[in-house]
Design a protein around this motif. Sequence first.
Motif, PDB file in Angstrom:
ATOM      1  N   UNK A 296       0.760  -1.369  -0.147  1.00 20.21           N
ATOM      2  CA  UNK A 296      -0.031  -0.145  -0.058  1.00 20.21           C
ATOM      3  C   UNK A 296       0.677   1.288   0.200  1.00 20.21           C
ATOM      4  N   UNK A 297       0.478   2.051  -0.733  1.00 20.11           N
ATOM      5  CA  UNK A 297       1.010   3.590  -0.592  1.00 20.11           C
ATOM      6  C   UNK A 297       0.949   4.265   0.718  1.00 20.11           C
ATOM      7  N   UNK A 298       0.169   3.521   1.596  1.00 23.61           N
ATOM      8  CA  UNK A 298       0.053   3.953   3.131  1.00 23.61           C
ATOM      9  C   UNK A 298       1.645   3.895   3.937  1.00 23.61           C
ATOM     10  N   UNK A 299       2.396   3.051   3.094  1.00 23.15           N
ATOM     11  CA  UNK A 299       3.971   2.854   3.914  1.00 23.15           C
ATOM     12  C   UNK A 299       4.498   4.349   3.766  1.00 23.15           C
ATOM     13  N   UNK A 300       4.293   5.304   2.842  1.00 26.21           N
ATOM     14  CA  UNK A 300       4.814   6.554   2.926  1.00 26.21           C
ATOM     15  C   UNK A 300       4.570   7.454   4.147  1.00 26.21           C
ATOM     16  N   UNK A 301       3.591   7.240   4.718  1.00 27.65           N
ATOM     17  CA  UNK A 301       3.050   8.168   5.807  1.00 27.65           C
ATOM     18  C   UNK A 301       2.351   9.425   5.215  1.00 27.65           C
ATOM     19  N   UNK A 302       2.477  10.380   6.136  1.00 24.12           N
ATOM     20  CA  UNK A 302       1.975  11.702   5.753  1.00 24.12           C
ATOM     21  C   UNK A 302       3.018  12.627   5.156  1.00 24.12           C
ATOM     22  N   UNK A 303       2.851  13.378   4.122  1.00 21.75           N
ATOM     23  CA  UNK A 303       3.813  14.128   3.381  1.00 21.75           C
ATOM     24  C   UNK A 303       3.117  15.640   3.088  1.00 21.75           C
ATOM     25  N   UNK A 304       2.146  15.867   3.800  1.00 21.33           N
ATOM     26  CA  UNK A 304       1.655  17.212   3.792  1.00 21.33           C
ATOM     27  C   UNK A 304       1.203  17.849   2.431  1.00 21.33           C
ATOM     28  N   UNK A 305       0.778  16.616   1.730  1.00 18.48           N
ATOM     29  CA  UNK A 305       0.149  16.818   0.359  1.00 18.48           C
ATOM     30  C   UNK A 305       1.341  16.825  -0.746  1.00 18.48           C
ATOM     31  N   UNK A 306       2.569  16.680  -0.242  1.00 15.57           N
ATOM     32  CA  UNK A 306       3.805  16.760  -1.364  1.00 15.57           C
ATOM     33  C   UNK A 306       3.791  15.493  -2.195  1.00 15.57           C
ATOM     34  N   UNK A 307       4.378  15.491  -3.197  1.00 19.82           N
ATOM     35  CA  UNK A 307       4.748  14.302  -4.127  1.00 19.82           C
ATOM     36  C   UNK A 307       5.673  13.211  -3.541  1.00 19.82           C
TER      37      UNK A 307
ATOM     38  N   UNK B  10      -3.174  10.953   6.503  1.00 23.07           N
ATOM     39  CA  UNK B  10      -2.044  10.964   5.520  1.00 23.07           C
ATOM     40  C   UNK B  10      -2.471  11.677   4.378  1.00 23.07           C
ATOM     41  N   UNK B  11      -1.686  12.627   3.856  1.00 20.18           N
ATOM     42  CA  UNK B  11      -1.951  13.337   2.767  1.00 20.18           C
ATOM     43  C   UNK B  11      -0.715  13.498   1.954  1.00 20.18           C
ATOM     44  N   UNK B  12      -0.602  12.879   0.719  1.00 19.85           N
ATOM     45  CA  UNK B  12       0.417  12.852  -0.218  1.00 19.85           C
ATOM     46  C   UNK B  12      -0.123  12.847  -1.637  1.00 19.85           C
ATOM     47  N   UNK B  13       0.787  13.014  -2.660  1.00 22.19           N
ATOM     48  CA  UNK B  13       0.332  12.825  -4.122  1.00 22.19           C
ATOM     49  C   UNK B  13       1.555  11.740  -4.322  1.00 22.19           C
ATOM     50  N   UNK B  14       0.879  10.675  -4.973  1.00 19.49           N
ATOM     51  CA  UNK B  14       2.159   9.410  -5.512  1.00 19.49           C
ATOM     52  C   UNK B  14       2.063   9.483  -6.668  1.00 19.49           C
ATOM     53  N   UNK B  15       3.387   9.278  -6.997  1.00 19.42           N
ATOM     54  CA  UNK B  15       3.965   9.380  -8.419  1.00 19.42           C
ATOM     55  C   UNK B  15       3.954   7.841  -9.005  1.00 19.42           C
ATOM     56  N   UNK B  16       3.392   7.671 -10.305  1.00 21.82           N
ATOM     57  CA  UNK B  16       3.524   6.282 -10.803  1.00 21.82           C
ATOM     58  C   UNK B  16       4.791   6.126 -12.140  1.00 21.82           C
ATOM     59  N   UNK B  17       5.663   7.106 -12.032  1.00 20.97           N
ATOM     60  CA  UNK B  17       6.419   7.031 -12.951  1.00 20.97           C
ATOM     61  C   UNK B  17       7.364   5.755 -13.170  1.00 20.97           C
TER      62      UNK B  17
END
Length: 290
Positions: free
Chosen positions: A104-115, A254-261
């Motif tokens: 899950x992308x949940x492993x990144x945690x919270x990044x305040x809406x950043x990528x 948790x607030x972030x934008x997740x890249x799929x590159x």
Amino acid sequence: MRLMILGAGFSGLAIARALAADCDFAGGTTRSKTRFAELANAGLAPYFYAGGVPEAELASELSQTTHLVMSISPDAGGDPFLAAFSGGLASAMPQLEWIGYLSTVGVYGDHGGAWVDEQTICRPVSRRSIARLEAEQGWSKLASDAGAALAVIRLSGIYGPGRNALKTLDAGKGRRLIKPDQVFNRIHVEDIGGATALLARDRRAGTFNVTDDKPAPPQDVVAHAALLMGIEPPPETDFETAELTPMARSFYGENKRVSNKAIKAAGYQFLYPDYAAGLGALWRDGRWAR
């Protein structure tokens, strides 16, 4: 390819369908024998597995498996498969070439809406995301010891036939929760199937975010679903005063934008690159209600 899907649920069945033409044999596990027919309809030989050491029939098939997809969530005791194979996979699965671990992308945690991308340091917040990261690390060791390629496939919020904002609205349960600047990524279940199939065919290792192109506020998704249906969207509700379960509220921590590159660089082209494309297709073909 001899495929085994541990935990053939919503995502697992989509993966089975995407790989059907590539497999000499495909099997899947479930905790409920009442789902055996559903697995068989997706082209999977069904097996019962509820954790621990697999029973003889499943163990026999695992000994011939070349491609393994792990789609069972960790429970309170951790990953149910890791505990059973703490001594390694080589003796139990000598033919194993590739493992796909659905995380899950949940492993990144919270990044305040950043990528964030696959190089971002993981700092999970919720207990379930902490358990996921621990499971990723456990599977990395198992794969390395067995000499198998491991693809860690980090998923965002999953939707698809029968599980989407259209159906939620139709059931009278839709809400437009407003939390300023909050965004989420999403992923159509058929893109989970397609991306995993590409990685499996290429026996590709690495970490891949399988997520859409357009992180967006959740209320926008609900409003778009209402537009498709030709109905008024539900009224806006302030997140702070809304009645939510502790789990539902935790998602908004948790607030972030997740890249799929990375998955695009691997050669995958998304069928539904954003929620508008995915919901629009579900509405047009009527599969939203399944």
